[in-house]
Design an enzyme around this catalytic site. Structure first.
Site, PDB file in Angstrom:
ATOM      1  CB  CYS A  99      -0.911  -0.005   1.226  1.00 32.79           C
ATOM      2  SG  CYS A  99      -2.029   1.402   1.316  1.00 32.79           S
ATOM      3  CG  HIS A 141      -5.677  -2.366  -1.083  1.00 30.93           C
ATOM      4  ND1 HIS A 141      -4.789  -2.973  -0.228  1.00 30.93           N
ATOM      5  CD2 HIS A 141      -5.311  -1.061  -1.139  1.00 30.93           C
ATOM      6  CE1 HIS A 141      -3.928  -2.063   0.219  1.00 30.93           C
ATOM      7  NE2 HIS A 141      -4.221  -0.892  -0.326  1.00 30.93           N
ATOM      8  CD  GLU A 142      -6.379   1.487  -3.798  1.00 31.27           C
ATOM      9  OE1 GLU A 142      -6.525   2.491  -3.065  1.00 31.27           O
ATOM     10  OE2 GLU A 142      -5.274   0.917  -3.925  1.00 31.27           O
ATOM     11  CG  HIS A 145      -7.350   3.078   1.187  1.00 26.94           C
ATOM     12  ND1 HIS A 145      -6.540   3.360   2.265  1.00 26.94           N
ATOM     13  CD2 HIS A 145      -6.603   2.329   0.342  1.00 26.94           C
ATOM     14  CE1 HIS A 145      -5.355   2.803   2.074  1.00 26.94           C
ATOM     15  NE2 HIS A 145      -5.365   2.168   0.914  1.00 26.94           N
TER      16      HIS A 145
END
Length: 175
Positions: A99, A141-142, A145
């Site tokens: 990341c 994953h994004e 966020h």
């Protein structure tokens, strides 16, 4: 286009939930272009707006050199605004992730193998996308966020604390 400064853990902004984009303007698209340039500069596969300090539900992704699926020539880069996760497979796949906001760390994370999302594209047009393998992993994953979750949140408390201490030390040495 500008390269934007990256926010790194343990910055509190990375733990906050991002807010929806309410209107598309030229400024919104310029910001997405700047995000993309920043992601390329950092050699990333994806970037969420919060990683450059903006708490908006915007992702940029480009994995064209690593995608296992044959896609249309203009598929990448992907601009994903206000994504909704509408399907997730039950099958989980473990893989190491890195990341931009957690420099120098690789962490094994189990994620659904395939997903389906609904989102707005670069022009504000509604789209749906089914993704699997690497693309599904990068999107998830994004997306994490946007929800205020980092890959280190998948670690045990002890391991997460060790990583955070390393990141604080790294940050203090840079400043």
């Amino acid at each position: 286009m500008s390269i934007l400064p990256i926010v790194t853990a343990p910055d509190d902004r990375l733990k906050q939930k991002s807010q929806p984009v309410l209107e598309f303007t030229d400024q919104t698209r310029k910001f997405m272009d700047d995000m993309l340039k920043t992601m390329y500069h950092e050699d990333g596969a994806g970037l969420a707006a919060v990683q450059v300090g903006v708490l908006k539900r915007i992702l940029v992704i480009d994995i064209k050199d690593h995608d296992s699926v044959e896609r249309p020539k203009d598929f990448y880069p992907l601009f994903i605004v206000n994504p909704e996760m509408i399907e997730k497979s039950e099958e989980l796949i473990k893989s190491n992730e890195g990341c931009i906001s957690v420099p120098g760390q690789r962490i094994e994370v189990a994620r659904p193998e395939s997903i389906k999302i609904r989102y707005l594209d670069y022009h504000g047009k509604s789209q749906e996308l089914k993704a699997n393998d690497w693309l599904a992993r990068v999107i998830q994953h994004e997306y994490d966020h946007l929800e205020g979750k980092l890959m280190i949140d998948y670690l045990s408390n002890l391991k997460r604390d060790v990583v955070l201490r390393k990141l604080k030390k790294l940050k203090n040495n840079i400043v």
